[in-house]
Structure formats: structure tokens, C-alpha cells
Design a protein around this motif. Structure first.
Motif, PDB file in Angstrom:
ATOM      1  N   ALA A  15       0.846  -1.185  -0.044  1.00  0.00           N
ATOM      2  CA  ALA A  15       0.052   0.062   0.007  1.00  0.00           C
ATOM      3  C   ALA A  15       0.844   1.234  -0.146  1.00  0.00           C
ATOM      4  CB  ALA A  15      -0.951   0.029   1.014  1.00  0.00           C
ATOM      5  N   THR A  16       1.818   1.313   0.881  1.00  0.00           N
ATOM      6  CA  THR A  16       2.856   2.326   0.728  1.00  0.00           C
ATOM      7  C   THR A  16       3.575   2.734  -0.465  1.00  0.00           C
ATOM      8  OG1 THR A  16       3.123   1.966   3.219  1.00  0.00           O
ATOM      9  CG2 THR A  16       4.636   3.511   2.066  1.00  0.00           C
ATOM     10  N   ARG A  17       4.036   1.487  -1.180  1.00  0.00           N
ATOM     11  CA  ARG A  17       4.787   1.941  -2.401  1.00  0.00           C
ATOM     12  C   ARG A  17       3.508   2.046  -3.361  1.00  0.00           C
ATOM     13  NH1 ARG A  17       8.129  -3.196  -2.148  1.00  0.00           N
ATOM     14  NH2 ARG A  17      10.096  -2.045  -1.602  1.00  0.00           N
ATOM     15  N   HIS A  18       2.421   1.671  -3.304  1.00  0.00           N
ATOM     16  CA  HIS A  18       1.290   2.399  -4.395  1.00  0.00           C
ATOM     17  C   HIS A  18       1.180   3.601  -4.370  1.00  0.00           C
ATOM     18  CE1 HIS A  18      -2.218   1.819  -6.679  1.00  0.00           C
ATOM     19  NE2 HIS A  18      -2.624   2.832  -5.675  1.00  0.00           N
ATOM     20  N   ILE A  19       1.135   4.020  -2.843  1.00  0.00           N
ATOM     21  CA  ILE A  19       0.393   5.552  -2.768  1.00  0.00           C
ATOM     22  C   ILE A  19       1.738   6.343  -3.242  1.00  0.00           C
ATOM     23  CG2 ILE A  19       0.345   7.131  -0.815  1.00  0.00           C
ATOM     24  CD1 ILE A  19      -1.312   4.934   0.649  1.00  0.00           C
ATOM     25  N   LEU A  20       3.098   5.968  -2.902  1.00  0.00           N
ATOM     26  CA  LEU A  20       4.244   7.006  -3.197  1.00  0.00           C
ATOM     27  C   LEU A  20       4.289   6.924  -4.986  1.00  0.00           C
ATOM     28  CD1 LEU A  20       6.850   5.635  -0.820  1.00  0.00           C
ATOM     29  CD2 LEU A  20       5.339   7.583  -0.701  1.00  0.00           C
ATOM     30  N   LYS A  21       4.115   5.709  -5.422  1.00  0.00           N
ATOM     31  CA  LYS A  21       3.867   5.592  -6.813  1.00  0.00           C
ATOM     32  C   LYS A  21       2.874   6.671  -7.428  1.00  0.00           C
ATOM     33  CE  LYS A  21       4.578   2.571 -10.595  1.00  0.00           C
ATOM     34  NZ  LYS A  21       4.135   1.466 -11.136  1.00  0.00           N
ATOM     35  N   HIS A  22       1.529   6.469  -6.921  1.00  0.00           N
ATOM     36  CA  HIS A  22       0.355   7.009  -7.481  1.00  0.00           C
ATOM     37  C   HIS A  22       0.558   8.569  -7.413  1.00  0.00           C
ATOM     38  CE1 HIS A  22      -3.782   7.172  -8.434  1.00  0.00           C
ATOM     39  NE2 HIS A  22      -3.847   8.068  -7.461  1.00  0.00           N
ATOM     40  N   PRO A  88      -0.915  17.187   2.576  1.00  0.00           N
ATOM     41  CA  PRO A  88      -2.372  17.426   3.074  1.00  0.00           C
ATOM     42  C   PRO A  88      -3.150  17.043   2.005  1.00  0.00           C
ATOM     43  CG  PRO A  88      -1.242  19.108   4.103  1.00  0.00           C
ATOM     44  CD  PRO A  88      -0.116  18.618   3.113  1.00  0.00           C
ATOM     45  N   ASP A  89      -2.885  17.410   0.821  1.00  0.00           N
ATOM     46  CA  ASP A  89      -3.808  16.723  -0.444  1.00  0.00           C
ATOM     47  C   ASP A  89      -3.864  15.085  -0.431  1.00  0.00           C
ATOM     48  OD1 ASP A  89      -4.561  19.395  -1.081  1.00  0.00           O
ATOM     49  OD2 ASP A  89      -3.264  19.802  -2.903  1.00  0.00           O
ATOM     50  N   ILE A  90      -2.564  14.744  -0.408  1.00  0.00           N
ATOM     51  CA  ILE A  90      -2.664  13.310  -0.321  1.00  0.00           C
ATOM     52  C   ILE A  90      -3.447  12.579   0.809  1.00  0.00           C
ATOM     53  CG2 ILE A  90      -1.020  11.324  -0.260  1.00  0.00           C
ATOM     54  CD1 ILE A  90       0.955  13.118  -1.838  1.00  0.00           C
ATOM     55  N   LEU A  91      -2.921  13.210   2.122  1.00  0.00           N
ATOM     56  CA  LEU A  91      -3.743  12.601   3.191  1.00  0.00           C
ATOM     57  C   LEU A  91      -5.326  12.761   2.958  1.00  0.00           C
ATOM     58  CD1 LEU A  91      -1.500  14.144   5.865  1.00  0.00           C
ATOM     59  CD2 LEU A  91      -2.204  11.870   5.739  1.00  0.00           C
ATOM     60  N   ALA A  92      -5.792  13.689   2.264  1.00  0.00           N
ATOM     61  CA  ALA A  92      -7.208  13.733   2.164  1.00  0.00           C
ATOM     62  C   ALA A  92      -7.652  12.558   1.334  1.00  0.00           C
ATOM     63  CB  ALA A  92      -7.578  15.133   1.380  1.00  0.00           C
ATOM     64  N   GLU A  93      -6.877  12.043   0.392  1.00  0.00           N
ATOM     65  CA  GLU A  93      -7.350  11.107  -0.601  1.00  0.00           C
ATOM     66  C   GLU A  93      -7.326   9.730   0.223  1.00  0.00           C
ATOM     67  OE1 GLU A  93      -8.397  10.562  -3.525  1.00  0.00           O
ATOM     68  OE2 GLU A  93      -8.688  12.693  -3.473  1.00  0.00           O
ATOM     69  N   THR A  94      -5.993   9.538   1.191  1.00  0.00           N
ATOM     70  CA  THR A  94      -5.680   8.192   1.503  1.00  0.00           C
ATOM     71  C   THR A  94      -6.767   8.058   2.665  1.00  0.00           C
ATOM     72  OG1 THR A  94      -3.821   9.285   3.061  1.00  0.00           O
ATOM     73  CG2 THR A  94      -3.073   7.997   0.920  1.00  0.00           C
ATOM     74  N   LEU A  95      -6.892   9.087   3.591  1.00  0.00           N
ATOM     75  CA  LEU A  95      -7.816   8.968   4.824  1.00  0.00           C
ATOM     76  C   LEU A  95      -9.141   9.561   4.246  1.00  0.00           C
ATOM     77  CD1 LEU A  95      -5.377  10.253   7.412  1.00  0.00           C
ATOM     78  CD2 LEU A  95      -5.801   7.819   6.742  1.00  0.00           C
ATOM     79  N   LYS A  96      -9.658   9.537   3.108  1.00  0.00           N
ATOM     80  CA  LYS A  96     -10.934   9.953   2.494  1.00  0.00           C
ATOM     81  C   LYS A  96     -12.123   9.077   3.518  1.00  0.00           C
ATOM     82  CE  LYS A  96     -13.222  10.920  -1.884  1.00  0.00           C
ATOM     83  NZ  LYS A  96     -12.739  10.822  -3.287  1.00  0.00           N
TER      84      LYS A  96
END
Ligand code: SAM
Length: 289
Positions: A15-22, A88-96
Motif C-alpha cells: 500500500a505504501t509503495r502504491h501511494i508513493l507511486k500513485h 495534506p492533499d494526499i492525506l485527504a485521499e488516503t484517509l478519505k
């Protein structure tokens, strides 16, 4: 009909690799970004926080939301302060979809924490950025915020310094590890290390082993002192560790005659070094001054 959102666990390597890549994100070394990828460690930290439903928690450096997710799942109301403007923008997605979350972009050393936490008691839970660990801990404690407990991941060496007593040696290099940080942490809290965490629990792995340390904030200090003078003495004493305490304190601007009288009154041998003095001895010295 409302769909119940099922959140995938962030604390895994995939999941972490996916988030970093995405999000085309590279972990910043400068900001101390080492993301947790082990869910059992996240669980261990969250368990140590002993959260009750809806309890306010300040998280420092949420990163991509790994520990934040664990805290939210445990029922905490999380205020997460993150310095990296991209996150913050990424967190808004990962913790949507998670309620009870507020993300604040800013430097934890500069934000008004009392205002953020509505002047109410709260806990601090964080996997701290290692380049400013001690500074963050001391800033939080010295501000006298209504913190009840701090659960933080720090370098093992810093955790050992936080719990050290006079004459404690570092297991690794036999250097004295008791210092101004130990005295300050133990003045404000009762600290205990609960477990160690290997570099493999992070992406990217840090160079050192980490420890999770729990600090229960004391309602009153263990000694009765003028705090400002006490810390002036402690900092002055450890300023030049190789010298005797009295010479270090002279170097820090205290008058020799006053010091001689104070050591005598407090019943402390002036030939000792700072690392030999307990918190109580520092207090006796400050009070005699
Ligand atoms: N909590 C995440 C985890 O456990 O995977 C990330 C932890 S990472 C070790 C430290 C985080 O603190 C990074 O996200 C970094 O950007 C952030 N950070 C660094 N300096 C900061 C500061 N002064 N104030 C707030 N956050 C900071």
C-alpha cells in the motif's frame, strides 16, 4: 443509502509503495520521512496510547496517514500537523471518508497547539521526524500544554537518554547518556520504553533502531523548585560535561562565591560532574542558589 467505506490498511509495504507511486512522491530525507509499513507496530503504538472513544489526539507528522489511520480506527479525534506542503492533499485521499480528522499544514514548533486542541486535555502520538526529535519533545513539555500522555517513536539512542539515570552508560559505546534531556523529560513526565522497532518496519528504512516510548505527564513535578532557575542550573551544568559541575556553572555565568555557598548548603560535593547529579540534587542546588 449510504455506502460504508472500507479502507485498505496503509501500513503495508504494497500500500505504501502504491501511494508513493500513485502520487509521484519521494520520501524526503530532509524532513525525516520514514513511513511505517508494519501494521503490528502501528497497533502497538495505538494500544500504548490507550485511546477512549472520541479522545483528542495530536499527531505530529502524519506522512501518508499510516499511524493516523490506526488512531482513527481506534476512535480518536485526530488533529494531525504536517510540515510537508505536498501531503495534506494526499492525506485527504488516503484517509478519505474518515470523520474526526483535521489536517493542519504547518511546523509543529511554530503552530499554536493550545488553540488547535481547543485548550482541552489531549494525548500526543507520533512517529517523530528524527532530525528534531528532542526539540519537539522539549517544546511540547516546556509549553505546559494539557497533555496527558505522549507516545512517540524516536531513535533508540534518544529513548535511552530520556529514561537515563546518573552514571547510566549507553550499551553501545559506553558514553554517558544521562543529560539535560533526561532531567527535563523526567521532571515533566514518567517515561518508559515499551518496545524497539527495527529499520525494516519503515520505508525507506532509517539507519538506526527505533523505540516507542510512553511518557505519562506528571500533574506536579517530582521536586519543588523555581523552574526557570532549575533549568538554568541543569543546562549550565551539562554545558561542559568534562568539567566539574561548579566549573561548568561558573562558565555559564554563575558567581563562584554564591556557588560555593550553595553547594555547601545543599550538601553536594562541588567536584562532582553533572552526570553524577540526580534530579533531586539539581533541585537542592537550585533551591540553595
Ligand atoms: N506518521 C508517518 C508514519 O508513521 O509513517 C510519517 C512519520 S515520518 C518519520 C515524520 C513525518 O513528520 C514526516 O511526514 C515529515 O514530513 C513530518 N515532519 C517533519 N518535520 C516536521 C515539523 N517540523 N512539523 C510537523 N511535521 C513534520
Amino acid at each position: 443509502m449510504t455506502d460504508k467505506i472500507i479502507h485498505p490498511t496503509i501500513a503495508t509495504v504494497s500500500a505504501t509503495r502504491h501511494i508513493l507511486k500513485h502520487f509521484k512522491l519521494r520520501a524526503s530525507k530532509r524532513l525525516g520521512q520514514n513511513f511505517l509499513i508494519d501494521r503490528s507496530i502501528v497497533r502497538g503504538i495505538v494500544d500504548a496510547a490507550d485511546i477512549i472513544d472520541n479522545e483528542p489526539v495530536l499527531e505530529i507528522g502524519p506522512g501518508i496517514g499510516t499511524l493516523t489511520q490506526g488512531l482513527l480506527e481506534a476512535g480518536a479525534r485526530v488533529t494531525a500537523v504536517e510540515l510537508d506542503k505536498k501531503l495534506p492533499d494526499i492525506l485527504a485521499e488516503t484517509l478519505k471518508g474518515y470523520e474526526r480528522l483535521s489536517i493542519v499544514q504547518g511546523d509543529i514548533l511554530k503552530v499554536d497547539i493550545n488553540e488547535l486542541m481547543n485548550n482541552r486535555p489531549f494525548k500526543v502520538v507520533a512517529n517523530l521526524p528524527y532530525y528534531i526529535t528532542s526539540q519537539i519533545i522539549l517544546t511540547l513539555l516546556e509549553q505546559k500544554l494539557p497533555i496527558t500522555r505522549l507516545v512517540t517513536m524516536v531513535q533508540r539512542e534518544v529513548a535511552e537518554r530520556m529514561i537515563a539515570n546518573p552514571d547510566n552508560l549507553s550499551p553501545k559505546d559506553s558514553a554517558k547518556i544521562y543529560g539535560a534531556l533526561s532531567v527535563a523529560v523526567q521532571f515533566f513526565t514518567e517515561p518508559r520504553i515499551i518496545f524497539d522497532v527495527p529499520p525494516s518496519a519503515f520505508l525507506p528504512p532509517p539507519e538506526v533502531t527505533s523505540s516507542v516510548i510512553v511518557c505519562d505527564v506528571r500533574s506536579t513535578p517530582p521536586v519543588d523548585v523555581d523552574e526557570k532557575l532549575f533549568f538554568k542550573v541543569v543546562r549550565g551544568a551539562f554545558g561542559q560535561r568534562r568539567k566539574t559541575v561548579i566549573n561548568s556553572l561558573i562558565g555559564a555565568g554563575f558567581e563562584r562565591d554564591q556557588l560555593v555557598a550553595a553547594f555547601d548548603k545543599a550538601g553536594i560535593d562541588p567536584k562532582l560532574r553533572a552526570e553524577n547529579l540526580t534530579l533531586e540534587m539539581f533541585a537542592a542546588l537550585a533551591n540553595a542558589l
